[in-house]
Design an enzyme around this catalytic site. Structure first.
Site, PDB file in Angstrom:
ATOM      1  N   LYS A   2      45.028  -3.143  52.076  1.00 37.64           N
ATOM      2  CA  LYS A   2      44.368  -4.020  51.110  1.00 37.64           C
ATOM      3  C   LYS A   2      44.487  -5.465  51.587  1.00 37.64           C
ATOM      4  CE  LYS A   2      44.347  -4.866  46.070  1.00 37.64           C
ATOM      5  NZ  LYS A   2      45.004  -4.489  44.802  1.00 37.64           N
TER       6      LYS A   2
ATOM      7  N   SER B 213      46.166  -0.807  39.591  1.00 37.00           N
ATOM      8  CA  SER B 213      45.200  -1.084  40.649  1.00 37.00           C
ATOM      9  C   SER B 213      45.261  -0.145  41.841  1.00 37.00           C
ATOM     10  CB  SER B 213      45.351  -2.530  41.142  1.00 37.00           C
ATOM     11  OG  SER B 213      44.871  -3.420  40.164  1.00 37.00           O
TER      12      SER B 213
ATOM     13  N   SER C  96      42.054  -2.799  41.303  1.00 31.36           N
ATOM     14  CA  SER C  96      41.527  -3.744  42.271  1.00 31.36           C
ATOM     15  C   SER C  96      41.585  -3.254  43.717  1.00 31.36           C
ATOM     16  CB  SER C  96      42.280  -5.072  42.164  1.00 31.36           C
ATOM     17  OG  SER C  96      43.669  -4.893  42.491  1.00 31.36           O
TER      18      SER C  96
END
Length: 496
Positions: free
Chosen positions: A82, A181, A157
């Site tokens: 990420k 997330s 996310s």
């Protein structure tokens, strides 16, 4: 085997590399080919580090050829990160214009540990800007699409990490989980996602959103791969003051799956009016399968759950307001081209650099911390947080783990909730209490509703991550949901 290399698990890729049946270069080239094939449709990556990955693969192959046998459990395994996890020499922009072009001079602790284990960093994945969002749509650069239906969101996310695994672009990826997330996008894309106990995995080198809630965790197709990555990244780190300084016990799988003697609680508050019928049906089927494995299942109550969402959306924005104050155009990141004085520079820089959702949360957090409102909002939210934790602790006096839906709904259509932030926030209602309490949780695929994946959430006691993974493994051994793959035809170009 060349055509199926990208479909193999991390565990199998590691075995094939160590056994000399596959070279690291072959593995890396297969994954890069798959990314080139489907990435225009999915949009999971912000940066693909092809040359960096191939150079790393060649060095691993040279070591093995020279007779080196000191390889880690992820040697030869491609992994995506990420884009809020710092990578030395590789851009880390948090999907924000504020940090576009910023290249960290150091690796996050989790990246150091991945490299030491022999993993191959294949790229940085798209995300909601500064990890603020539940759909993957707040990225400043492009949306990520759900591989099961390209007209739908992948969740957020950690949208890119989950979508990249679901689309078979990488076998495993890292995300971060502040309010769900990792688990929420894992559920919506049909993969496994783990949020470790707060403090088990170092946050050093992770761009902070809400420091008392953020935790790094793995995403993969199966529980064994997720456990393998977790064991590599978890453990003490003196550079992180919130690190618990504990090393998790080794996760061991094998034998006949059994949950005999395991006590599971079913909190009724997680099955309220907001849950879709199809999601509820899949969770109830999963609960019966857990019972068939020998688990003792009993309903319980966590009444403070209904207040957790409100508490979270005061605490998290308050911490974000403080953490993001550093992005002011002075030391690094975006700086406005035209400003009339220092205060004008601050204002214009932040107005240009941050997107609407980040601005919304900064304003909410600043208001909650302001003089005259601190006690009414932030202090009260922290008191609710304590009640949430105490309720979980009482539940774990009776149960080894709790079973809930990961999300109350399946993936919605792109753009459907962008103008309704409250509706978007409600998608995290099942995951947020876990972060407030700092508990471990795992989302595993448990079937489909109207052709879209549904996730089962298992919540464990503090630092009982290993036991939680073993429960998830037992469930996965008697089901086939994690073996399902989307029929993702290559597309000619990224859809905006």
């Amino acid at each position: 085997m060349a055509g199926i290399i990208h479909k193999l698990s991390a565990a199998r890729l590691n075995r094939l590399f160590l056994g000399g049946e596959l070279s690291a270069v072959e593995i890396t080239e297969s994954v890069l080919s798959r990314i080139a094939e489907v990435e225009p449709a999915v949009g999971a990556f912000l940066t693909v580090t092809a040359e960096h990955a191939l150079d790393r693969a060649r060095k691993l192959d040279a070591r093995r050829k020279a007779g080196d046998t000191e390889f880690g459990p992820l040697a030869g395994v491609p992994i995506a990160l990420k884009d809020n996890i710092c990578t030395c020499g590789i851009e880390t922009n948090c999907a924000s214009r504020m940090l576009k072009g910023w290249v960290p001079p150091y690796d996050a602790t989790v990246v150091e540990r991945l490299r030491a284990s022999g993993a191959i960093i294949i790229g940085k994945t798209n995300m909601d800007e500064f990890a603020m969002g539940s759909s993957g749509e707040t990225s400043a650069f492009h949306v990520t699409r759900n591989p099961w239906d390209l007209d739908r969101i992948p969740g957020g996310s950690s949208s890119g990490s989950a979508a990249a695994v679901a689309a078979e672009e990488v076998p495993v990826a890292l995300g971060t989980d502040t309010g769900g997330s990792i688990r929420q996008p894992a559920a919506l894309t049909g993969v496994v996602g783990m949020k470790p106990t707060y403090g088990y995995v170092s946050r050093y080198g992770v761009v902070a959103f809400a420091s008392s809630l953020d935790q790094v965790g793995p995403i993969g197709h199966d529980v064994e791969d997720v456990a393998r990555v977790f064991q590599v990244i978890a453990g003490p780190d003196r550079r992180d003051s919130t690190n618990a300084g504990r090393t998790p016990p080794e996760v061991k799988f094998g034998g006949e799956p059994s949950l005999k003697g395991v006590r599971l609680g079913i909190p009724r508050e997680y099955f309220g009016s907001g849950i879709e019928d199809g999601v509820k049906a899949r969770i109830e089927e999963a609960i019966r399968q857990l019972e068939d494995l020998g688990a003792a299942v009993e309903e319980c109550s966590l009444p403070t759950t209904e207040y957790a969402l409100s508490a979270y959306y005061i605490i998290a924005p308050a911490e974000a307001s403080a953490n993001l104050a550093r992005f002011d155009g002075v030391r690094y990141g975006h700086r406005t081209a035209q400003a009339n004085g220092l205060h004008d520079m601050y204002s214009k820089t932040r107005a240009e650099g941050f997107g609407p959702e980040v601005k919304r949360r900064i304003m909410i957090g600043t208001y909650a911390l302001s003089s005259g409102y601190y006690d009414a909002y932030y202090k009260k939210a922290q008191q609710v947080r304590t009640l949430v934790l105490q309720e979980f602790q009482r539940a774990f006096e009776r149960f080894d783990a709790l079973v809930t839906p990961t999300t109350p709904v399946t993936a919605w259509r792109l753009g459907e909730k962008l103008d309704d932030p409250l509706s978007m926030y409600l998608a995290d209602i099942c995951t947020i209490p876990v972060n407030l309490a700092g508990l471990p949780a795992v989302s595993v695929p448990c079937g489909f509703a109207d052709g879209l994946p549904v996730g089962l959430q298992l919540i464990g006691k503090h630092f009982a991550d290993t036991q939680l993974l073993q429960i998830a493994w037992a469930y996965q051994k008697v089901t086939k949901h994690h073996e399902a793959r989307p029929n993702l035809a290559p597309k000619g170009g990224r859809q905006a």
